[in-house]
Design a protein around this motif. Structure first.
Motif, PDB file in Angstrom:
ATOM      1  N   GLU A  16       2.854   3.154  -7.523  1.00  0.00           N
ATOM      2  CA  GLU A  16       3.091   4.340  -8.349  1.00  0.00           C
ATOM      3  C   GLU A  16       1.787   4.885  -8.916  1.00  0.00           C
ATOM      4  O   GLU A  16       1.616   6.096  -9.065  1.00  0.00           O
ATOM      5  N   MET A  17       0.864   4.005  -9.220  1.00  0.00           N
ATOM      6  CA  MET A  17      -0.429   4.413  -9.784  1.00  0.00           C
ATOM      7  C   MET A  17      -1.297   5.136  -8.760  1.00  0.00           C
ATOM      8  O   MET A  17      -1.983   6.106  -9.070  1.00  0.00           O
ATOM      9  N   ILE A  18      -1.282   4.624  -7.516  1.00  0.00           N
ATOM     10  CA  ILE A  18      -2.147   5.154  -6.461  1.00  0.00           C
ATOM     11  C   ILE A  18      -1.258   5.528  -5.284  1.00  0.00           C
ATOM     12  O   ILE A  18      -0.954   4.701  -4.425  1.00  0.00           O
ATOM     13  N   LYS A  19      -0.838   6.785  -5.248  1.00  0.00           N
ATOM     14  CA  LYS A  19       0.161   7.236  -4.279  1.00  0.00           C
ATOM     15  C   LYS A  19      -0.470   7.883  -3.047  1.00  0.00           C
ATOM     16  O   LYS A  19      -1.590   8.386  -3.088  1.00  0.00           O
ATOM     17  N   THR A 145       0.391  -8.456   1.047  1.00  0.00           N
ATOM     18  CA  THR A 145       0.574  -7.335   1.976  1.00  0.00           C
ATOM     19  C   THR A 145       1.349  -6.183   1.337  1.00  0.00           C
ATOM     20  O   THR A 145       1.189  -5.029   1.734  1.00  0.00           O
ATOM     21  N   VAL A 146       2.163  -6.480   0.344  1.00  0.00           N
ATOM     22  CA  VAL A 146       2.986  -5.437  -0.286  1.00  0.00           C
ATOM     23  C   VAL A 146       2.145  -4.384  -1.008  1.00  0.00           C
ATOM     24  O   VAL A 146       2.627  -3.284  -1.276  1.00  0.00           O
ATOM     25  N   TYR A 147       0.897  -4.698  -1.299  1.00  0.00           N
ATOM     26  CA  TYR A 147       0.052  -3.746  -2.019  1.00  0.00           C
ATOM     27  C   TYR A 147      -0.514  -2.655  -1.108  1.00  0.00           C
ATOM     28  O   TYR A 147      -0.928  -1.604  -1.595  1.00  0.00           O
ATOM     29  N   CYS A 148      -0.532  -2.905   0.205  1.00  0.00           N
ATOM     30  CA  CYS A 148      -1.174  -1.936   1.105  1.00  0.00           C
ATOM     31  C   CYS A 148      -0.429  -1.710   2.407  1.00  0.00           C
ATOM     32  O   CYS A 148      -0.965  -1.085   3.328  1.00  0.00           O
ATOM     33  N   ASP A 149       0.811  -2.202   2.525  1.00  0.00           N
ATOM     34  CA  ASP A 149       1.580  -2.022   3.762  1.00  0.00           C
ATOM     35  C   ASP A 149       1.699  -0.560   4.175  1.00  0.00           C
ATOM     36  O   ASP A 149       1.740  -0.247   5.363  1.00  0.00           O
TER      37      ASP A 149
END
Length: 225
Positions: A16-19, A145-149
């Motif tokens: 949400e912070m970096i969309k 991986t959930v941070y950049c998938d």
């Protein structure tokens, strides 16, 4: 003994912070599909994953990716280029620089995982916004991986990780192509078992949930020299 340092921001908050903009999402999905077609043989172009073994500075990464973007346009009829932006640095003995995740500023001997996560995501977004390319990275820590998938179009599993059960299981749920390196001893049987395990459905604990995957038909081999 474990010592708790601080809470890490959950993935849903970071996203949400970096969309991504709708345009970036379109770029990513189109590049994902192209890579899948190349791996499956439906696209006869060659796939090049190009870049240094470790990305430790955002401006330097943008410099070489911008050059790759120009080259990618020139050779697009025969070669499909994916920038290699490897933000984790596996260490055989556990010592030394471990990548942007641990140290977003390589000149400071300070570990700040949260700052590293944010720096990596901002860098990937900037690469896509300024260069129009989605990247490849190594899956060193499967739970991250959930941070950049939503930003990566290709994932590699390194020689030190190819035999690891969690890497294989998480790869089986990836929506993108995953390449496995043969392990440190060079074993081809281990490599083939890794690919098979990633291609079949699996059920396991991931983060704080029990999950089921459909298997990843695009899991394949990366042969180390």
């Amino acid at each position: 003994m474990f010592q708790k340092i601080k809470r890490i921001i959950p993935a849903e908050e970071v996203l949400e912070m970096i969309k991504l903009t709708p345009e970036m999402q379109k770029i990513k999905l189109e590049r994902d599909e192209t890579i899948k077609k190349i791996i499956s043989g439906d696209d006869e172009r060659m796939l090049f994953i190009v870049g240094p073994c470790s990305a430790d500075n955002e401006d330097s990464v943008l410099d070489y990716v911008s050059r790759l973007a120009r080259l990618a346009e020139e050779v697009k009829d025969k070669i499909f280029i994916v920038p290699r932006i490897y933000t984790n640095k596996p260490r055989t003995r556990g010592e030394g620089y471990k990548g942007m995740l641990h140290s977003p500023d390589p000149h400071k001997k300070i570990t700040d995982i949260q700052a590293g996560i944010l720096a990596i995501r901002r860098m990937y977004v900037r690469v896509m916004r300024e260069c129009g390319l989605s990247a490849a990275d190594e899956m060193l820590y499967p739970e991250n991986t959930v941070y950049c998938d939503d930003l990566l179009s290709y994932t590699a599993v390194g020689a030190r990780s190819a035999e690891n059960q969690q890497h294989r299981l998480v790869a089986s749920g990836s929506d993108t192509c995953v390449g496995f390196k043969n392990p440190m001893n060079g074993s081809l049987s281990v490599l083939l078992n890794s690919i098979y395990a990633a291609q079949i459905p699996n059920e396991f604990k991931y983060l704080n949930k029990q999950v089921r995957t459909t298997g990843n038909p695009y899991a394949h081999a990366i042969l180390r020299g």
